[in-house]
Design a protein around this motif. Structure first.
Motif, short mmCIF file in Angstrom:
data_model
loop_
_atom_site.label_atom_id
_atom_site.label_comp_id
_atom_site.label_asym_id
_atom_site.label_seq_id
_atom_site.Cartn_x
_atom_site.Cartn_y
_atom_site.Cartn_z
N PHE A 257 0.83 -1.20 0.00
CA PHE A 257 0.00 0.00 0.00
C PHE A 257 0.87 1.25 0.00
O PHE A 257 1.97 1.27 0.56
N LYS A 258 0.33 2.29 -0.62
CA LYS A 258 0.95 3.62 -0.56
C LYS A 258 -0.17 4.64 -0.39
O LYS A 258 -1.07 4.72 -1.21
N ALA A 259 -0.11 5.38 0.71
CA ALA A 259 -1.10 6.42 1.02
C ALA A 259 -2.53 5.90 0.91
O ALA A 259 -3.40 6.55 0.35
N GLY A 260 -2.75 4.67 1.40
CA GLY A 260 -4.09 4.12 1.48
C GLY A 260 -4.55 3.31 0.29
O GLY A 260 -5.59 2.65 0.36
N ASP A 261 -3.81 3.33 -0.81
CA ASP A 261 -4.20 2.58 -2.01
C ASP A 261 -3.27 1.40 -2.23
O ASP A 261 -2.04 1.51 -2.05
N ALA A 262 -3.83 0.27 -2.67
CA ALA A 262 -3.02 -0.89 -3.00
C ALA A 262 -2.23 -0.61 -4.28
O ALA A 262 -2.79 -0.09 -5.25
N VAL A 263 -0.94 -0.95 -4.27
CA VAL A 263 -0.09 -0.67 -5.43
C VAL A 263 0.65 -1.89 -5.94
O VAL A 263 1.18 -1.88 -7.06
N SER A 264 0.72 -2.97 -5.14
CA SER A 264 1.50 -4.13 -5.59
C SER A 264 0.95 -5.41 -4.98
O SER A 264 0.28 -5.40 -3.94
N ILE A 265 1.23 -6.52 -5.66
CA ILE A 265 0.95 -7.86 -5.16
C ILE A 265 2.23 -8.66 -5.26
O ILE A 265 2.82 -8.77 -6.34
N ASN A 266 2.66 -9.20 -4.12
CA ASN A 266 3.90 -9.98 -4.05
C ASN A 266 5.07 -9.24 -4.66
O ASN A 266 5.89 -9.81 -5.39
N GLY A 267 5.14 -7.93 -4.38
CA GLY A 267 6.25 -7.11 -4.83
C GLY A 267 6.15 -6.61 -6.25
O GLY A 267 7.00 -5.83 -6.69
N GLU A 268 5.15 -7.04 -7.00
CA GLU A 268 4.99 -6.60 -8.37
C GLU A 268 4.01 -5.42 -8.42
O GLU A 268 2.84 -5.56 -8.06
N TYR A 269 4.51 -4.28 -8.88
CA TYR A 269 3.67 -3.08 -8.95
C TYR A 269 2.73 -3.19 -10.15
O TYR A 269 3.11 -3.63 -11.23
N MET A 270 1.49 -2.78 -9.93
CA MET A 270 0.46 -2.91 -10.95
C MET A 270 -0.41 -1.66 -10.98
O MET A 270 -0.52 -0.93 -9.99
N SER A 271 -1.06 -1.43 -12.13
CA SER A 271 -2.04 -0.37 -12.21
C SER A 271 -3.25 -0.75 -11.37
O SER A 271 -3.45 -1.93 -11.05
N GLN B 114 -14.95 12.50 2.10
CA GLN B 114 -13.79 11.97 1.37
C GLN B 114 -12.52 12.73 1.73
O GLN B 114 -11.44 12.14 1.88
N ALA B 115 -12.65 14.05 1.89
CA ALA B 115 -11.48 14.85 2.25
C ALA B 115 -10.94 14.43 3.61
O ALA B 115 -9.71 14.33 3.80
N ALA B 116 -11.84 14.19 4.57
CA ALA B 116 -11.40 13.74 5.88
C ALA B 116 -10.76 12.37 5.82
O ALA B 116 -9.71 12.10 6.43
N ILE B 117 -11.39 11.47 5.06
CA ILE B 117 -10.86 10.11 4.92
C ILE B 117 -9.49 10.13 4.26
O ILE B 117 -8.54 9.48 4.72
N ASP B 118 -9.36 10.89 3.18
CA ASP B 118 -8.08 10.94 2.46
C ASP B 118 -6.97 11.53 3.34
O ASP B 118 -5.81 11.11 3.25
N ALA B 119 -7.33 12.50 4.19
CA ALA B 119 -6.32 13.08 5.08
C ALA B 119 -5.79 12.04 6.05
O ALA B 119 -4.62 12.11 6.47
N SER B 120 -6.61 11.06 6.39
CA SER B 120 -6.18 10.02 7.33
C SER B 120 -5.22 9.02 6.70
O SER B 120 -4.59 8.24 7.41
N GLN B 121 -5.11 9.03 5.38
CA GLN B 121 -4.38 7.97 4.68
C GLN B 121 -2.93 8.31 4.37
O GLN B 121 -2.22 7.50 3.76
N THR B 122 -2.47 9.47 4.80
CA THR B 122 -1.12 9.93 4.45
C THR B 122 -0.05 8.90 4.77
O THR B 122 0.88 8.67 3.98
N HIS B 123 -0.16 8.26 5.92
CA HIS B 123 0.87 7.30 6.36
C HIS B 123 0.41 5.85 6.27
O HIS B 123 1.05 4.96 6.84
N VAL B 124 -0.69 5.61 5.55
CA VAL B 124 -1.17 4.23 5.40
C VAL B 124 -0.39 3.58 4.25
O VAL B 124 -0.87 3.40 3.14
N THR B 125 0.84 3.27 4.56
CA THR B 125 1.80 2.75 3.60
C THR B 125 2.52 1.56 4.21
O THR B 125 2.86 1.59 5.39
N GLY B 126 2.71 0.51 3.42
CA GLY B 126 3.41 -0.66 3.93
C GLY B 126 2.93 -1.92 3.24
O GLY B 126 2.38 -1.86 2.13
N GLU B 127 3.12 -3.05 3.88
CA GLU B 127 2.75 -4.33 3.29
C GLU B 127 1.96 -5.19 4.27
O GLU B 127 2.23 -5.19 5.48
N VAL B 128 0.99 -5.91 3.72
CA VAL B 128 0.16 -6.82 4.50
C VAL B 128 0.20 -8.19 3.82
O VAL B 128 0.00 -8.29 2.61
#
Length: 403
Positions: free
Chosen positions: A228-242, A331-345
């Motif tokens: 994840f990067k800023a609240g959005d999923a960006v990769s699966i098993n290390g492979e970045y995807m649209s 949405q603005a409040a929700i998006d503001a909460s996502q700034t640091h929602v970055t990492g892997e699960v």
């Protein structure tokens, strides 16, 4: 609506039986130009036949657009940042597609000089509301044609008779009683009506299209890691995807493991209850993963406030208010909460279930030094005594008064 008030209509056109009948009916009833718009939202159907059918019916302006990336990036992902579910369980797969279709209809109307738009939603359902609220939010002067609220073709038999009278091809499985109706996009499939109308009867196995039965899923769990990067999923098993590619991959993984089935009786916005059978394999995985990464990156206050806001946000989407100021404020409040929602699960997929098994983030608020059961040097357990006394004060005062 008076037909002489309308000069040109943009029709949301799938190429199926109902919208093909609507297309011919518009030509006859309104005696005006019709523009067709067909959106590829990942429904998994070949769309070129829609062009051919429109051409046969004399349509000159035909729009067929691949909106899959825009759909996931600008609609599905913002909704998942909120962890939005309606009535505790529904992932809003149909609801979230309507604003994008409506937006493009209004834009195409402006580009082609059309003064009206048309949808094929019935007068009993939610979609008529979703389409029309979106139309008016984007163009308050647009005219709206809703055939199901105007014509007398109010049965399957009448529709088929009209189609045959006007040489509109009728698929074999649409003759007589159709078993159920299906709406699909990249997020989910929705099945309603006919064999599903009685909620006391179980859903037949043949209704499911994207998922195998959980009991038939592999006996060996599938493990995946979502980045994840800023609240959005960006990769699966290390492979970045649209966005669209990623959701499509999750659909495959979820479907193969029997994940994402839902048999729901829901409360429609128009007032009645309805039964729907939904399949949201990728979305079910995505929701679990997003909540997993939020669990270590969101402060307690922010996380709990998001959970408080979520039902209201979900209801706005379900009811068709995507373009409302209140949804945009949330949405603005929700998006503001996502700034640091970055990492892997990392998750385990197994026979219909999704379990988070690890989570990590460079912005994690989890402190092993504070939470450990072993001896530590950062937390004085005696501090809890005063904390408890202060929180207990009002309870003690109430107890003495009421004792």
């Amino acid at each position: 609506m008076l037909s002489d008030q309308i000069k040109k209509i943009v029709l949301a056109y799938s190429g199926g039986l109902d919208t093909s009948i609507i297309l011919k009916w518009l030509q006859e009833t309104y005696d005006c130009e019709v523009v067709t718009f067909t959106a590829d939202l990942g429904q998994g159907e070949e769309l070129e036949p829609a062009r051919q059918k429109a051409e046969i019916l004399g349509i000159k302006e035909i729009f067929i657009e691949d909106l899959r990336e825009e759909f996931v990036r600008d609609y599905v992902f913002p909704m998942f940042r909120a962890n939005a579910i309606y009535e505790g369980i529904y992932l809003l797969g149909t609801s979230i597609a309507r604003p994008l279709i409506s937006k493009r209809q209004v834009e195409i109307a402006a580009a082609t000089g059309a003064d009206a738009v048309c949808h094929g939603a019935t007068g009993k359902g939610n979609d008529q509301v979703r389409f029309e609220l979106s139309y008016y939010a984007l163009n308050p002067d647009i005219k709206v044609v809703a055939p199901w609220r105007e014509w007398d073709l109010n049965s399957r038999e009448k529709l088929i008779a009209y189609a045959e009278q006007n040489q509109i091809p009728v698929p074999t499985d649409k003759r007589g009683e159709a078993p159920f109706s299906v709406d699909a996009n990249l997020l989910h499939t929705s099945s309603e009506g006919k064999v599903l109308e009685d909620p006391a009867m179980p859903c037949p196995d043949y209704v499911y299209q994207r998922t195998i039965a959980p009991e038939d899923a592999p006996d060996i769990p599938t493990e995946i890691t979502i980045g994840f990067k800023a609240g959005d999923a960006v990769s699966i098993n290390g492979e970045y995807m649209s966005p669209a590619t990623l959701l499509e991959k999750l659909n495959v993984l979820g479907g193969a493991n029997g994940i994402g089935r839902l048999d729901l009786v829901e409360n429609r916005f128009v007032g009645m209850k309805s039964r729907g059978v939904y399949e949201t394999p990728g979305g079910t995985i995505l929701l679990a993963a997003h909540r997993g990464i939020e669990s270590i990156t969101l402060d307690r206050g922010a996380a709990h406030l998001k959970d408080d806001l979520m039902p209201r946000y979900a209801e706005l989407i379900y009811n068709g208010f995507w373009f409302s100021p209140e949804r945009e404020m949330l949405q603005a409040a929700i998006d503001a909460s996502q700034t640091h929602v970055t990492g892997e699960v990392t998750l385990k997929l197994y026979k219909g279930s999704v379990d988070v098994i690890t989570r990590q983030s460079p912005y994690s608020l989890y402190s092993e030094a504070h939470v450990t059961f072993e001896e530590d040097a950062v937390y004085d357990q005696k501090d809890a005594e005063g904390f408890i006394r202060l929180n207990a004060l009002r309870l003690k005062l109430l107890a003495r008064r009421n004792g």
